[in-house]
Structure formats: structure tokens, C-alpha cells
Enzyme design. Structure first.
Site, PDB file in Angstrom:
ATOM      1  N   LYS A  16     -43.686  39.315 -10.615  1.00 58.45           N
ATOM      2  CA  LYS A  16     -44.105  40.280 -11.643  1.00 58.45           C
ATOM      3  C   LYS A  16     -43.773  39.760 -13.040  1.00 58.45           C
ATOM      4  CE  LYS A  16     -45.091  43.527  -8.570  1.00 58.45           C
ATOM      5  NZ  LYS A  16     -46.423  43.382  -7.997  1.00 58.45           N
ATOM      6  N   LYS A  68     -32.265  28.882  -7.960  1.00 60.53           N
ATOM      7  CA  LYS A  68     -31.289  29.320  -8.965  1.00 60.53           C
ATOM      8  C   LYS A  68     -30.050  28.424  -9.020  1.00 60.53           C
ATOM      9  CE  LYS A  68     -32.593  34.201  -9.067  1.00 60.53           C
ATOM     10  NZ  LYS A  68     -32.100  35.579  -9.101  1.00 60.53           N
ATOM     11  N   ASP A 104     -29.246  38.492 -14.381  1.00 60.00           N
ATOM     12  CA  ASP A 104     -29.430  39.498 -13.325  1.00 60.00           C
ATOM     13  C   ASP A 104     -28.387  40.604 -13.415  1.00 60.00           C
ATOM     14  OD1 ASP A 104     -31.698  38.401 -12.146  1.00 60.00           O
ATOM     15  OD2 ASP A 104     -30.527  37.061 -10.873  1.00 60.00           O
ATOM     16  N   GLY A 129     -22.569  43.779   0.318  1.00 60.93           N
ATOM     17  CA  GLY A 129     -23.067  42.410   0.402  1.00 60.93           C
ATOM     18  C   GLY A 129     -22.141  41.459  -0.335  1.00 60.93           C
ATOM     19  N   GLY A 131     -23.333  38.029  -1.070  1.00 59.75           N
ATOM     20  CA  GLY A 131     -24.147  36.854  -1.382  1.00 59.75           C
ATOM     21  C   GLY A 131     -24.301  36.686  -2.880  1.00 59.75           C
ATOM     22  N   GLY A 132     -25.345  35.957  -3.262  1.00 60.10           N
ATOM     23  CA  GLY A 132     -25.568  35.642  -4.670  1.00 60.10           C
ATOM     24  C   GLY A 132     -25.770  36.876  -5.543  1.00 60.10           C
ATOM     25  N   ASN A 153     -18.838  43.837   3.158  1.00 58.23           N
ATOM     26  CA  ASN A 153     -19.864  42.951   3.721  1.00 58.23           C
ATOM     27  C   ASN A 153     -19.808  42.921   5.244  1.00 58.23           C
ATOM     28  OD1 ASN A 153     -22.004  41.078   3.280  1.00 58.23           O
ATOM     29  ND2 ASN A 153     -20.630  39.414   3.870  1.00 58.23           N
ATOM     30  N   THR A 155     -20.018  40.365   7.086  1.00 54.81           N
ATOM     31  CA  THR A 155     -19.020  39.330   7.400  1.00 54.81           C
ATOM     32  C   THR A 155     -17.842  39.551   6.443  1.00 54.81           C
ATOM     33  OG1 THR A 155     -20.885  37.860   7.851  1.00 54.81           O
ATOM     34  CG2 THR A 155     -18.698  36.839   7.713  1.00 54.81           C
ATOM     35  N   GLY A 245     -34.434  48.680  -7.660  1.00 52.91           N
ATOM     36  CA  GLY A 245     -34.097  47.636  -8.619  1.00 52.91           C
ATOM     37  C   GLY A 245     -35.182  47.287  -9.623  1.00 52.91           C
TER      38      GLY A 245
HETATM   39  P1  ATR Z   1     -28.528  36.992  -1.991  1.00 51.61           P
HETATM   40  O1  ATR Z   1     -28.402  35.714  -2.709  1.00 51.61           O
HETATM   41  O2  ATR Z   1     -29.815  37.735  -2.236  1.00 51.61           O
HETATM   42  O3  ATR Z   1     -27.341  37.892  -2.175  1.00 51.61           O
HETATM   43  P2  ATR Z   1     -27.629  35.940   0.539  1.00 51.61           P
HETATM   44  O4  ATR Z   1     -26.691  35.037  -0.160  1.00 51.61           O
HETATM   45  O5  ATR Z   1     -28.451  35.422   1.664  1.00 51.61           O
HETATM   46  O6  ATR Z   1     -28.666  36.599  -0.454  1.00 51.61           O
HETATM   47  O7  ATR Z   1     -26.790  37.199   1.043  1.00 51.61           O
HETATM   48  C1  ATR Z   1     -27.367  38.222   1.746  1.00 51.61           C
HETATM   49  C2  ATR Z   1     -26.339  39.333   1.935  1.00 51.61           C
HETATM   50  O8  ATR Z   1     -26.955  40.407   2.651  1.00 51.61           O
HETATM   51  C3  ATR Z   1     -25.118  38.912   2.752  1.00 51.61           C
HETATM   52  O9  ATR Z   1     -23.996  39.598   2.243  1.00 51.61           O
HETATM   53  C4  ATR Z   1     -25.484  39.400   4.160  1.00 51.61           C
HETATM   54  O10 ATR Z   1     -24.358  39.679   4.977  1.00 51.61           O
HETATM   55  P3  ATR Z   1     -23.594  38.455   5.751  1.00 51.61           P
HETATM   56  O11 ATR Z   1     -22.773  37.755   4.715  1.00 51.61           O
HETATM   57  O12 ATR Z   1     -22.786  39.117   6.786  1.00 51.61           O
HETATM   58  O13 ATR Z   1     -24.705  37.582   6.308  1.00 51.61           O
HETATM   59  C5  ATR Z   1     -26.183  40.685   3.817  1.00 51.61           C
HETATM   60  N1  ATR Z   1     -27.114  41.182   4.848  1.00 51.61           N
HETATM   61  C6  ATR Z   1     -28.309  40.669   5.218  1.00 51.61           C
HETATM   62  N2  ATR Z   1     -28.890  41.430   6.172  1.00 51.61           N
HETATM   63  C7  ATR Z   1     -28.034  42.470   6.412  1.00 51.61           C
HETATM   64  C8  ATR Z   1     -28.055  43.611   7.289  1.00 51.61           C
HETATM   65  N3  ATR Z   1     -29.089  43.841   8.111  1.00 51.61           N
HETATM   66  N4  ATR Z   1     -26.983  44.469   7.259  1.00 51.61           N
HETATM   67  C9  ATR Z   1     -25.951  44.247   6.424  1.00 51.61           C
HETATM   68  N5  ATR Z   1     -25.874  43.188   5.581  1.00 51.61           N
HETATM   69  C10 ATR Z   1     -26.897  42.310   5.575  1.00 51.61           C
END
Ligand code: ATR
Length: 279
Positions: A16, A68, A104, A129, A131-132, A153, A155, A245
């Protein structure tokens, strides 16, 4: 000759950003073009596209998945937000140097505070979460004066590790990380933000309903997907307000535009164009 800007990613057709920056340029009378560049899936594709765009006189790039991290690595100078996020989403080419930013997190904070009217000062914030997306949000949320940030998270070790790593940089804001079961003790939050990619696969993170007991705002970083399973859960659990978002997308674009052009665009028209009702 108009100044050239672009967004680079792979895939990129869905972006977009050309629409948003086109609206900003029109409204502020800037003589510029904004295109999309597909960096491709092959090794070296990003570096080649970056070099070609600069050689052709390009002034700046937005950067999206999966480039990124490479964008930050390619920079001569990077902002603290970009360094702590470990990623850049905007580049500027100035006198032979590459400058990197990550807007972001600030886009998220501006959307929450300005567009949605929820100040973060003194608030308890739950980030889902590790992640990034979470990494990029931490510093701007702390800078806005949040009292406490909890990262949860799937994990748990990733959340704990991220909290440990960034705690020294969060200007006194308390931060801790763990699993969703650690929230079962009943801790409640003012703002709950879904920074997982769960919504993209139609799932909701396993956050207990008690987390929403005092929730003023539940925010899903994905956009254009309507009421995601996370937002439905938040509504049912009593969140006063839910948002996706789209505003984060528009506000990060406005930050980049202001950085490149020295003019801050009004974001109202872009927000109105891109907002999809949450039903
Ligand atoms: P981004 O850069 O967009 O944050 P990423 O680094 O791939 O993407 O991270 C994705 C996040 O979404 C992670 O925290 C992941 O949890 P894990 O670290 O346990 O893998 C989380 N995530 C993805 N699918 C999920 C789900 N169905 N339920 C809960 N958490 C999820």
C-alpha cells in the site's frame, strides 16, 4: 526531474506504500515519484537492487519483508530505533552515505496515542510475540512513558531473552518476558498488542481473558483483516476498544515521508482510504 523513492520487498505487488506516499506527495505538493521494487528471492537480490536504485539517482527507500535486516546491514549510519530493532524500514541516500531508520515502532505509538487517543504514559502494556515486530516496538513504547511492559510468547525463552537484552535501553521502564501461562496469575493490562503473526493464519495467541480485565485498547498489528481472532477474543474479554494496524502502517509512512522531504503530511486521507471496518 522529480525525486525518486520506492518500496523494496519480496513479494511487493500488494504494498500500500505507493498509494500512501502518492497521497502524501499530492497533499504536500512534493515533486516526487514512488514505485515498487521486487528484490527477488535470490541471494544478493537486495544489494543489487539497492545499488541500481542509488546509481539511478534514487533518494530513499522503504524496506519491507524480507529485507529489513539486510537494509540495516547496508547502512553507514543507523538510528537507535533501527539498531535496537535489528532492522531498518527506511533508508535515505545523502551525499554518498546510506542512513537507516526504523519507523514501525514510532508509527505504532503515534497511532495509539494520536489517532486512537490512548496515552501510554504510566500504562501497563502487554506485547504478544517475541519476533521483529515486538523488538521494534519496545523502545518507542518505553520512550512514551509506559510504566511496565510484559512480553509473552509461545516460545517463552525468546520473550525472556528479548526482555533481558533490551532492558538496559528502555529508560527505566520495567520489562519482563515469558510464556502465556505466566499471565494466568491474573495480571491485567491497559494496552494489549498482538505482535505475533498468528492472525495471518487465522489463529489467536493463547492469552488468558484475565489480561484484558482493565484493557483500554487491544491492538492487532495486522491490517485489513477485519476482526481477527485476537480482536474477537479481546472484545469478548472486555477490552474497551479494538484496533488493527492500518494506522501503524500509515503513521510509519508519514515518519519516513517527513524524514525524506522535511514536510509532515496529514495522515487523515490515507487512513480513510485504507481503513477496513472491523467486523
Ligand atoms: P515478525 O518479524 O513479524 O515479528 P517473526 O520474527 O517470525 O515475525 O515472529 C513471529 C512471532 O509470532 C513469534 O513470536 C511467534 O512465536 P514463536 O517465537 O513461538 O515462534 C509468533 N507466532 C506465530 N504464530 C503464532 C501462533 N499461531 N500463536 C502464537 N504465536 C505465534
Amino acid at each position: 526531474m522529480p525525486d525518486r523513492y520506492a518500496v523494496i520487498g519480496h513479494p511487493i505487488a500488494h504494498s500500500k506504500s505507493p498509494l500512501i506516499h502518492g497521497l502524501f506527495a499530492e497533499a504536500t505538493g512534493q515533486d516526487m515519484t514512488y514505485e515498487t521494487i521486487d528484490g527477488g528471492a535470490e541471494d544478493g537480490g537486495f544489494a543489487r537492487a539497492l545499488a541500481a536504485f542509488r546509481a539511478a539517482g534514487g533518494k530513499g527507500l522503504n524496506v519491507t519483508l524480507p529485507f529489513k535486516l539486510q537494509a540495516l546491514a547496508a547502512a553507514d549510519d543507523a538510528s537507535e530505533d533501527a539498531r535496537l530493532a535489528g532492522a531498518a524500514n527506511a533508508l535515505r541516500f545523502d551525499r554518498g552515505r546510506i542512513e537507516a531508520q526504523n519507523f514501525d515502532g514510532i508509527g505504532l505509538v503515534r497511532d495509539i496515542e494520536v489517532n486512537l487517543g490512548v496515552p501510554l504514559q504510566g500504562r501497563r502494556v502487554l506485547l504478544l510475540g517475541a519476533g521483529g515486530a515486538t523488538r521494534g516496538a519496545l523502545l518507542p513504547i518505553a520512550r512514551a512513558g509506559a510504566a511496565r511492559i510484559v512480553i509473552a510468547n509461545r516460545t517463552p525463552s525468546k520473550a525472556a531473552e528479548l526482555a533481558r537484552e533490551l532492558a538496559p535501553h528502555l529508560s527505566g521502564c520495567a520489562v519482563e518476558g515469558g510464556g502465556y501461562d505466566a499471565l494466568a496469575s491474573g495480571a491485567a493490562f491497559d494496552v494489549v498488542i498482538n505482535a505475533t503473526s498468528a492472525s495471518l493464519s487465522g489463529a489467536a495467541p493463547a492469552v488468558p481473558v484475565s489480561a484484558f480485565a482493565t484493557c483500554a485498547l487491544a491492538y492487532d498489528m495486522v491490517y485489513g483483516k477485519g476482526l481477527t481472532p485476537f480482536l474477537k477474543l479481546a472484545q469478548t474479554a472486555g477490552a474497551a476498544r479494538v484496533a488493527d494496524g492500518v494506522g501503524m502502517l500509515v503513521e510509519q509512512a508519514a515518519e519516513a515521508f517527513a524524514w525524506w522531504r522535511g514536510v509532515r503530511p496529514d495522515t487523515g486521507a490515507a487512513l480513510a482510504r485504507l481503513t477496513v471496518p472491523l467486523v
